[in-house]
Design an enzyme around this catalytic site. Structure first.
Site, short mmCIF file in Angstrom:
data_model
loop_
_atom_site.label_atom_id
_atom_site.label_comp_id
_atom_site.label_asym_id
_atom_site.label_seq_id
_atom_site.Cartn_x
_atom_site.Cartn_y
_atom_site.Cartn_z
N LEU A 16 0.83 -1.27 0.15
CA LEU A 16 -0.23 -0.27 -0.20
C LEU A 16 1.32 0.95 -0.04
O LEU A 16 0.33 2.29 -0.10
CB LEU A 16 -1.11 0.18 0.76
N THR A 62 11.19 -4.23 0.67
CA THR A 62 10.27 -4.52 1.10
C THR A 62 10.46 -6.24 1.06
O THR A 62 11.98 -6.01 0.93
CB THR A 62 8.56 -4.23 0.88
N LYS A 66 15.44 -6.57 2.68
CA LYS A 66 16.68 -4.91 3.85
C LYS A 66 17.74 -5.21 4.14
O LYS A 66 17.58 -4.26 3.85
CB LYS A 66 15.02 -5.17 5.23
N GLY A 128 14.34 -9.49 8.06
CA GLY A 128 14.50 -8.38 7.74
C GLY A 128 14.23 -7.02 8.58
O GLY A 128 14.14 -6.36 8.83
P1 NDP Z 1 11.44 -11.45 5.73
O1 NDP Z 1 11.79 -12.56 3.88
O2 NDP Z 1 12.96 -11.26 5.59
O3 NDP Z 1 11.88 -13.36 6.48
C1 NDP Z 1 10.58 -13.65 7.17
C2 NDP Z 1 11.14 -14.33 8.68
O4 NDP Z 1 9.18 -15.40 8.60
C3 NDP Z 1 11.64 -15.08 8.87
O5 NDP Z 1 11.82 -15.45 9.48
C4 NDP Z 1 11.14 -16.66 8.54
O6 NDP Z 1 11.63 -17.56 8.64
C5 NDP Z 1 9.72 -16.10 8.85
N1 NDP Z 1 9.05 -17.17 8.21
C6 NDP Z 1 8.50 -17.56 7.07
N2 NDP Z 1 7.69 -18.51 6.23
C7 NDP Z 1 6.84 -19.46 7.53
C8 NDP Z 1 6.53 -20.28 8.16
N3 NDP Z 1 5.85 -20.83 7.74
N4 NDP Z 1 6.60 -20.16 9.13
C9 NDP Z 1 7.31 -19.78 10.17
N5 NDP Z 1 8.54 -19.44 10.00
C10 NDP Z 1 8.05 -18.26 8.57
O7 NDP Z 1 10.81 -11.22 5.43
P2 NDP Z 1 10.16 -9.78 6.24
O8 NDP Z 1 11.55 -9.58 7.87
O9 NDP Z 1 10.93 -8.31 5.70
O10 NDP Z 1 8.82 -9.21 6.59
C11 NDP Z 1 8.38 -10.07 7.25
C12 NDP Z 1 7.15 -9.53 8.05
O11 NDP Z 1 6.80 -8.31 8.26
C13 NDP Z 1 6.23 -9.52 6.29
O12 NDP Z 1 5.17 -9.83 6.19
C14 NDP Z 1 5.79 -8.13 6.21
O13 NDP Z 1 5.15 -8.07 4.99
C15 NDP Z 1 5.82 -7.40 7.54
N6 NDP Z 1 6.08 -6.36 7.28
C16 NDP Z 1 5.38 -5.16 7.38
C17 NDP Z 1 5.47 -3.99 7.85
C18 NDP Z 1 5.15 -2.56 8.44
O14 NDP Z 1 5.30 -1.90 8.16
N7 NDP Z 1 3.71 -3.25 8.51
C19 NDP Z 1 7.61 -3.78 8.20
C20 NDP Z 1 8.19 -4.33 7.68
C21 NDP Z 1 7.76 -6.29 7.54
P3 NDP Z 1 13.16 -18.45 8.57
O15 NDP Z 1 14.33 -17.46 8.97
O16 NDP Z 1 12.98 -19.65 9.07
O17 NDP Z 1 12.67 -18.51 7.06
#
Ligand code: NDP
Length: 264
Positions: A16, A62, A66, A128
């Site tokens: 968004l 995003t 990151k 990230g």
């Molecule tokens: P990343 O891709 O950097 O990290 C993903 C994380 O999710 C890792 O810890 C990964 O674990 C975990 N993960 C993925 N799939 C699963 C699963 N099926 N079960 C358990 N753990 C899982 O993503 P980001 O950290 O950048 O983003 C994370 C979320 O936060 C996203 O949904 C994003 O849209 C949201 N977000 C929202 C923001 C806002 O302003 N509201 C700002 C930033 C992010 P593993 O290391 O084990 O793979």
């Protein structure tokens, strides 16, 4: 010439950010275009270079880029350096600047719902986004900050970088967290996730960084099924965008009412 901005990620269709930045621009009387750019994995560097070479002014980054965005930066801010993850990039005098407004965005939204002082906060996920929120949460007078992740090694890496962080394996999670923050990308990727139910036993609030402006997220539904309140990350999204807008345009836009507007 009209200033060009964009958000880069994969997937990015759900973002968004273009609507939010256009609203801020209208409010501040600034003309800009703001696109969504879906970036192939391993193509971030080339796509960022091309964007700025073609005169682009600023980028939001995003998932899942990151940490890669931070690695590209010549001039990261102090908090970005601490997080080793960036969600804001801009070019000045041929140098790529980076910042991280996620943590400030989360904390300012969370504080509208709960006083964080002396709370034990649990974060689920170590990607990230989590990198950006750890330091601002630690600076919020918490009792304790605990982190868990599916891939424990990734959480342990963060524990080494943030001495106050307490890291536990999923199987060792307790039942004594006041606030539970969901920071995985499972929902965005439409994947199933199973968390141990006791983590919510003492919680007075659960916060999902993910958001869906028309319905509760899967994590929120799971929390609600256990009779607990949950909010999504739309407020955080608006706040982090406002801080990014301030970096690029030198003015902090008014965010009041925007979350409600986005939900309609
Ligand atoms: P990343 O891709 O950097 O990290 C993903 C994380 O999710 C890792 O810890 C990964 O674990 C975990 N993960 C993925 N799939 C699963 C699963 N099926 N079960 C358990 N753990 C899982 O993503 P980001 O950290 O950048 O983003 C994370 C979320 O936060 C996203 O949904 C994003 O849209 C949201 N977000 C929202 C923001 C806002 O302003 N509201 C700002 C930033 C992010 P593993 O290391 O084990 O793979």
């Amino acid at each position: 010439m009209i200033k060009r901005f964009a958000v880069m990620g994969h997937p990015v269709a759900h973002s968004l950010s273009p609507i939010i930045h256009q609203q801020f621009a209208k409010q501040c009387g600034i003309d800009l275009v703001y696109d969504k750019i879906d970036v192939e994995l391993h193509q971030l560097g080339a796509t960022v270079d091309a964007f700025f070479a073609e005169g682009g002014v600023g980028l939001n980054i995003t998932l899942p880029f990151k940490e890669q965005a931070f690695a590209l930066a010549d001039q990261p801010s102090a908090r970005c350096l601490k997080a080793k993850a960036a969600n804001v990039l801009w070019m000045k005098k041929n140098r790529l600047y980076a910042d991280n407004t996620d943590g400030e965005g989360l904390v300012s939204d969370l504080q509208q719902h709960i006083n964080l002082k002396d709370k034990h906060v649990l974060i689920l996920g170590a990607g990230g986004a989590t990198r950006g929120i750890i330091e601002p949460l630690l600076a919020s007078d918490l009792k304790q900050l605990t982190l868990t992740n599916r891939n424990l090694a990734r959480a342990l890496e963060l524990q080494q970088e943030f001495a106050q962080l307490h890291c536990v394996a999923l199987d060792d999670l307790g039942d004594h967290y006041d606030v539970v923050i969901h920071a995985t990308s499972a929902g965005v990727n439409q994947e199933q996730m199973i968390w141990p139910e006791p983590i919510l036993s003492a919680a007075s609030l659960a916060y999902d960084l993910s958001y869906d402006r028309s319905k509760p997220t899967a994590f929120m539904r799971w929390v609600n099924q256990q009779g607990k309140p949950a909010i999504d990350g739309l407020g955080m999204l608006v706040q982090q965008a406002a801080f990014a807008f301030q970096i690029w345009h030198g003015v902090l836009p008014e965010t009041k009412g925007l979350v409600q507007q986005l939900r309609q």
